[in-house]
Design a protein around this motif. Structure first.
Motif: not given
Lengths: 370, 558
Positions: B331, B137-138, B130, B133-134, B126-127, B144, B140-142
């Protein structure tokens, strides 16, 4: 798993003889919370009774929950963990769990069952949003508005979309300086159905729509970062309508008697609870588990509601919610979970935000700065 | 002020000295040792003593100043988490993935299965999620979701191996095959806490490369993470996957004559008849995003141990699988904030000079009693808490605040059109000018005090009027104070954080507010470090430029 065995053992003793000191337990612990009225309610409902039962235990309170994630990471890197139990919002709990900084727990093992024997995991239900998270309260971010605005000609906001209606309700607004919550409200008021909000926000078009909606009030909005800002701005008359935590509005309206009223429409539900940092020595862990077991039981969670208008996280606590400790008014109608208040409620999608936060936040801040 | 250094009388230059010494031979001290050496010894002792005296300060500065900055600079490029968490995947991507628009091959998916299973057991997946994910996007949950899902990857083969021979379920079968016999002897009957480091059997890695690698990883996790003994733990499903892949790739098991050789060759014979499923399909079952080449592109782009990605992000660029690209327009924020920070710091510095100079002049030239009173007025806010002063500005400047109320009362401003004095750039400039004013006044004052009044009097007696006397005589002598004050105010304000946060609103926040956000909220410490490093670099460049233009010797703090 060493931790797991330790937990099992502790739980076994706790269950067999509540409050017994068979295990070696540290005689002091540091609890971390948010300060203010919220921490005061925790002290009154959890730690004072606990200390009465265990007079030898010293409880130190730290008010650092706002920067808990960063501090825990720094402690972990420095190898010097000084906190024993930390109060965080659910999103932070998920992040700490992801980072390996919060300990995964088996809720049924370490938490007390409901009085009727329902296991803790069922009693808390969906509120256990992460394996590391031990829920305490349900709170909501919602709007308060002044009841004495002359320009409104007697009209009163009844829907969250009135925040975006600057014709009928002129005046400054205050919103939180982050995308979470604001984008959802903007889309709802742009006519997107509740179920479709997050699907919509995944598309470029949806994000554009949300920002376009926020554009309509961008220049009339003060963007807050601390929960105390909006109550202060409302009390000063600086803003006429603003979002903040429902407990803050309760104390502004009921305790400080300001001409302000609540708008519960599409209140944004959120959770707050404990996490146990990873890597506690065994004696400290035993003490924390003993405390958590006590402080999150059905009665203690209900007791907390006598001091602050946040809803207890256990189903079984709801019927036990009584009156405010000082004002003597019934607390149930002031809970975000009260049926009259929760006609339209928004439940955060934590997982979704964990993915999209980085991108949308960059976009939100860029939008703000321009 | 310039001190004229007296022209030194003629001193022999080092070369002349050397020549003299060579002519006369080594000069000797009283005890007969060469003078040079005894002098050196005396000097060394002296230097050492001096060093010991400053040692506490030196160590303090090293520990509290140099080390954190070095750490910050390191963090801004450090990216080891990817290569440490999914090492096999990176190698496999590097070797086998050429068409970056297509999903990588089976080898990559298999490597990811071994890596991910280990990472999930170590709670590191999960680290990594994260971190990536910077960038995309996406992810992170992938990660997890996949941490749990990866348990089932390879289950199909585990079932078939065990059906073939129940011994494959036994931990002992596996250790006999994979582990060094000496290690088995050491580990047998040992307490769980002190199991020796796992060692693979000789040669097994040549015959069954993937299985050996996966099993060694398994054993290490079991020992380090769980404190259990691999001799008693059933292997993960991913290890059966590895064995299947090795055997179906035609591992040369006939050459193997170690323990379990018969069982292994029996398995090798049975494997072609196994029901099989591509690893990519197993991953698709966990999450369809695994079939998105962009996910793999991100892992590949950030696989190196050091990355410029944070610096790129800090200047509104991004590192994508296709190379360096500007961020999408909506952005981009950091360059804007850098420019704004520099611009507003400059304005604040200018305001401080304008307001501070007359005050310092009065302080330095009024009679002592009055100037002391004035000094207290300057210092009093200096001693008051920053937060109190900032909040006081809020009370004064807000729309329902004291200033607006007064203006409305006088009739200068209409009640429904009050001035916006706070929560914008103006608010930040007002509050910060006030807060930083003492840092301008104090150096100015101490420099002005040293300017002898006789110079101005002399100028006047020679016919200069008040303005000329001030501008031509007094002002030049006070420039070092202005320089010192400007450097102090500018450098302090460039890193200011709390005041812009409280009164800056949308348009009055600084880059430091974003740094604080990335430190305490988004946890993107790498980006925060890169932003900080750029800010540090900007300050050093400005300092250098200042030195070139004004000269740093021309600065006097008192």
């Amino acid at each position: 798993m060493k931790l797991k065995t330790a937990m099992l053992l502790t739980t076994a003793t706790v269950l067999a003889a509540p409050g017994s000191m068979a295990q070696e337990m540290a005689d002091s612990m540091t609890l971390v919370s948010w300060g203010g009225a919220y921490q005061a309610s925790q002290i009154a409902a959890y730690s004072d009774p606990y200390q009465e039962m265990n007079p030898d235990v010293e409880i130190v309170w730290d008010e650092s929950s706002a920067e808990a994630v960063a501090r825990l990471r720094a402690m972990d890197e420095a190898g010097n963990l000084t906190w024993d139990l930390v109060d965080v919002v659910a999103a932070d709990a998920i992040r700490l769990c992801d980072e390996g900084l919060a300990m995964e727990v088996d809720h049924d093992e370490i938490l007390a069952p409901a009085p009727d024997g329902t296991p803790a995991s069922e009693d808390f239900g969906d509120l256990i949003v992460s394996d590391c998270f031990i829920p305490q309260i349900v709170y909501s971010t919602t709007f308060g508005y002044r009841t004495d605005v002359a320009e409104w000609n007697g009209a009163e906001p009844s829907s969250v979309c009135d925040v975006f209606d600057t014709e009928t309700f002129p005046g400054q607004r205050s919103l939180e300086r982050r995308p979470i919550g604001n984008l959802e409200w903007a889309l709802i008021c742009d006519g997107v159905a509740y179920e479709d909000v997050y699907d919509m926000l995944e598309t470029e078009e949806g994000v554009d729509r949300a920002f376009a909606m926020l554009d309509t009030i961008k220049d009339q909005t003060i963007w807050w970062t601390a929960g105390a800002d909006t109550p202060q701005l409302l009390a000063d008359g600086e803003v006429v309508i603003g979002s903040t935590y429902n407990g803050r509005l309760f104390s502004l309206i009921e305790e400080q008697d300001q001409p302000v009223a609540m708008l519960w429409d599409w209140q944004m539900f959120d959770l707050d609870g404990w996490i146990i940092p990873t890597g506690l020595p065994e004696d400290r862990l035993n003490r924390v588990l003993d405390f958590v077991n006590f402080a999150t039981d059905t009665q203690r969670l209900a007791d907390q509601a006598a001091y602050i208008s946040y809803g207890p996280a256990r189903d079984s606590s709801a019927p036990l919610v009584g009156q405010h400790a000082e004002l003597g008014i019934d607390m149930a109608p002031h809970m975000p979970t009260d049926p009259a208040n929760s006609v339209n409620t928004f439940v955060f999608n934590y997982e979704w935000w964990a993915d999209y936060r980085d991108d949308l936040d960059a976009r939100f801040q860029a939008w703000l700065a321009q | 002020m310039t001190d004229a250094t007296a022209e030194p009388t003629h001193r022999p230059s080092p070369r002349e000295q050397k020549e003299m010494a060579e002519q006369d031979g080594p000069m000797l001290a009283a005890d007969g040792t060469p003078l040079k050496r005894s002098l050196n010894r005396a000097l060394r002792a002296q230097k050492l003593r001096a060093l010991m005296l400053i040692a506490p300060l030196l160590i303090f500065i090293l520990v509290t100043f140099v080390a954190p900055i070095a750490d910050m600079l390191f963090r801004s490029v450090e990216n080891q988490i990817v290569s440490e968490t999914v090492p096999r995947t990176i190698v496999a991507l590097d070797e086998t993935w050429s068409d970056h628009d297509a999903v990588p091959g089976e080898a990559v998916f298999a490597a990811m299965a071994y890596d991910l299973k280990e990472a999930a057991e170590r709670r590191e997946h999960t680290r990594l999620g994260s971190r990536l994910n910077y960038e995309t996007t996406g992810i992170s949950s992938l990660f997890r979701r996949s941490g749990r899902g990866v348990d089932d990857v390879g289950e199909i083969y585990a079932d078939q191996f065990i059906e073939l021979d129940e011994a494959w379920e036994e931990p002992a079968t596996w250790t006999a095959l994979m582990a060094d016999p000496e290690w088995i002897a050491d580990a047998e009957g040992t307490e769980d806490e002190d199991i020796p480091r796992f060692r693979l059997a000789d040669g097994i890695a040549d015959i069954l490369p993937e299985t050996a690698s996966a099993y060694a990883g398994f054993a290490r996790v079991i020992i380090d993470q769980d404190g259990d003994n691999p001799l008693e733990e059933e292997p993960w499903n991913t290890i059966y996957l590895a064995l299947y892949r090795d055997l179906s790739a035609g591992a040369d098991v006939s050459a193997y004559d170690g323990p379990q050789a018969r069982r292994l060759s029996a398995a090798a014979e049975a494997v072609p008849g196994f029901e099989s499923e591509p690893v990519s399909v197993m991953f698709e079952d966990i999450d369809e995003d695994w079939l998105d080449p962009q996910v793999w592109g991100t892992i590949d782009a950030f696989s190196s141990r050091y990355t410029a990605g944070y610096y790129l992000a800090a200047i509104d660029m991004q590192l994508t699988p296709e190379g360096i690209e500007p961020q999408p327009e909506e952005q981009r924020i950091y360059l804007l904030l850098f420019k704004r920070t520099l611009f507003m710091s400059g304005v604040i510095m200018g305001m401080c000079v304008l307001l501070g100079y007359p005050v310092a002049f009065l302080l330095a030239n009024l009679p002592l009693r009055t100037s002391n009173l004035l000094m207290i007025l300057v210092l009093l806010p200096f001693w008051t808490s920053l937060l109190v002063r900032t909040s006081a500005w809020k009370v004064l400047l807000q729309q329902e605040g004291v200033i607006n109320d007064t203006l409305v009362w006088i009739g200068l401003v209409a009640d429904n059109d009050r001035l916006q004095l706070i929560n914008n750039q103006l608010g930040t400039i007002i509050a910060m000018t006030h807060i930083l004013l003492p840092f301008m006044i104090l150096p100015l004052y101490s420099v002005m005090q040293t300017i002898p009044p006789s110079y101005v009097r002399a100028a006047k007696s020679l016919g200069a009027n008040d303005w000329t006397a001030f501008w031509r005589v007094y002002f030049p002598q006070s420039v070092p104070g202005i320089g010192a004050g400007c450097i102090l105010v500018f450098i302090l304000s460039i890193g200011y954080y709390i005041t812009p946060e409280l009164v800056g609103g949308r348009t009055g926040t600084f880059i430091s507010n974003r740094i604080a956000f990335h430190i305490s909220e988004s946890l993107n410490w790498g980006l925060a470090a890169a932003l900080g490093a750029i800010l540090l670099g900007a300050v050093l460049i400005l300092y250098w430029a200042y030195d070139r233009i004004v000269g740093i010797d021309n600065v006097k703090l008192g």
